[in-house]
Design an enzyme around this catalytic site. Sequence first.
Site, mmCIF file in Angstrom:
data_model
loop_
_atom_site.group_PDB
_atom_site.id
_atom_site.type_symbol
_atom_site.label_atom_id
_atom_site.label_comp_id
_atom_site.label_asym_id
_atom_site.label_seq_id
_atom_site.Cartn_x
_atom_site.Cartn_y
_atom_site.Cartn_z
ATOM 1 N N HIS A 22 27.321 -26.027 -42.666
ATOM 2 C CA HIS A 22 28.224 -26.819 -41.830
ATOM 3 C C HIS A 22 28.865 -27.954 -42.639
ATOM 4 C CE1 HIS A 22 26.647 -24.414 -38.553
ATOM 5 N NE2 HIS A 22 25.445 -24.651 -39.060
ATOM 6 N N GLU A 60 16.068 -21.969 -42.019
ATOM 7 C CA GLU A 60 16.171 -22.792 -40.800
ATOM 8 C C GLU A 60 14.947 -23.699 -40.791
ATOM 9 O OE1 GLU A 60 18.604 -22.964 -38.749
ATOM 10 O OE2 GLU A 60 19.659 -21.038 -38.637
ATOM 11 N N GLU A 74 22.865 -31.271 -37.154
ATOM 12 C CA GLU A 74 22.407 -30.404 -38.233
ATOM 13 C C GLU A 74 22.963 -30.823 -39.584
ATOM 14 O OE1 GLU A 74 22.302 -25.605 -39.323
ATOM 15 O OE2 GLU A 74 23.300 -26.317 -37.491
ATOM 16 N N HIS A 88 19.844 -24.781 -43.317
ATOM 17 C CA HIS A 88 20.285 -25.032 -41.941
ATOM 18 C C HIS A 88 19.150 -25.644 -41.127
ATOM 19 C CE1 HIS A 88 24.089 -22.666 -42.101
ATOM 20 N NE2 HIS A 88 23.452 -22.125 -43.132
#
Length: 349
Positions: free
Chosen positions: A179, A311, A194, A247
């Site tokens: 992102h 993650e 995030e 992430h």
Amino acid sequence: MALPTLATASDLSTLDAASGSPLTSQPHQISQGLFSSQIATLQAIELSEDGSQLILRTDRAVGQVNSGWQQRVTSHRIELSNTQLAPQVMLPDLTDHPGLVSMRVEQADATTVVVQLELVARVQVGTIRQLDGQRLAVPLGGTSTSTPITSEAIAARIADITLPNVAHLRPLIVIDPGHGGSDPGAVGISGLREKDIVFPVAQRVATLLEQQGAQVVLTRQDDRTLDLAPRVQTAERYGADMFISLHANAISMSRPDVNGVETYYYSSSDRQVAEAIQRSLLQATGMRDRGAKSARFYVLVNTSMPSALVEMGFVTGAEDAALLADPEFRELIAYAIARGILDYAQANP
């Protein structure tokens, strides 16, 4: 919890409930007077219903039990003397266990069985007890994830992490902070974003890798918007040896009970690096294990080198959000990710 694994063993064989590696340092011994004149047979290892202890099932009392921590503080070795493995040994499924990462069982010699446990950092192994003539209980303390972690505990965990040096290999690793810019990624508890988590972690991972002799490229150097294709193109242009995308996870804000770490891979050639990072994160942080899983994420499908997507916890999770918001805990996460990457690089030159 899933059904247990049925494993087949022969003399000098090794059984795994999950992937793990044997260590060779001398354990501190805790000897107990569980003597028998006959060879005992280890038939099964089970988890208690609440996951707080392992039950080792034998056909009779074992000769003696030696148990102790090894050089790595999350590795515990149990030796059963005057014992052999059954032709088929039932092992528990550890996928959903919050404290056990892996279990390795082997016939070390003709009369000694070794059970090697890899645990997350918070878990302690208590005194092993003979419940009756056919059951040994191995207590697993600290399997709850609800206890807050102190700055001192975080510092101690970081101090316990050894980062392999790969200067002789000079692997080129692309680290991709997910992102960025106009794309904040997932937004969770207390507005935790995030992109604000993964970028500082990515920068720290890059620094740690470089300190250990790796070459590192970040797909973005600042808080900018970046599509998926340029992230892949960076890795391909540099001819990277590894691509790691970082992430933080999310689910509905109505599900704060969902927490944990998971690492994704696409092909079988990617699986080892994903599992190395997942294993390192679990051992260092004590977060819940959601597994290393296959998925068709764009950055994994379209990279030609070993790749993984990490993650590192749920911004919507009651447990994870507090940890991810803590810069000290993010430092621990960075160390754990770096160790997993370096472990893989060292094992796959």
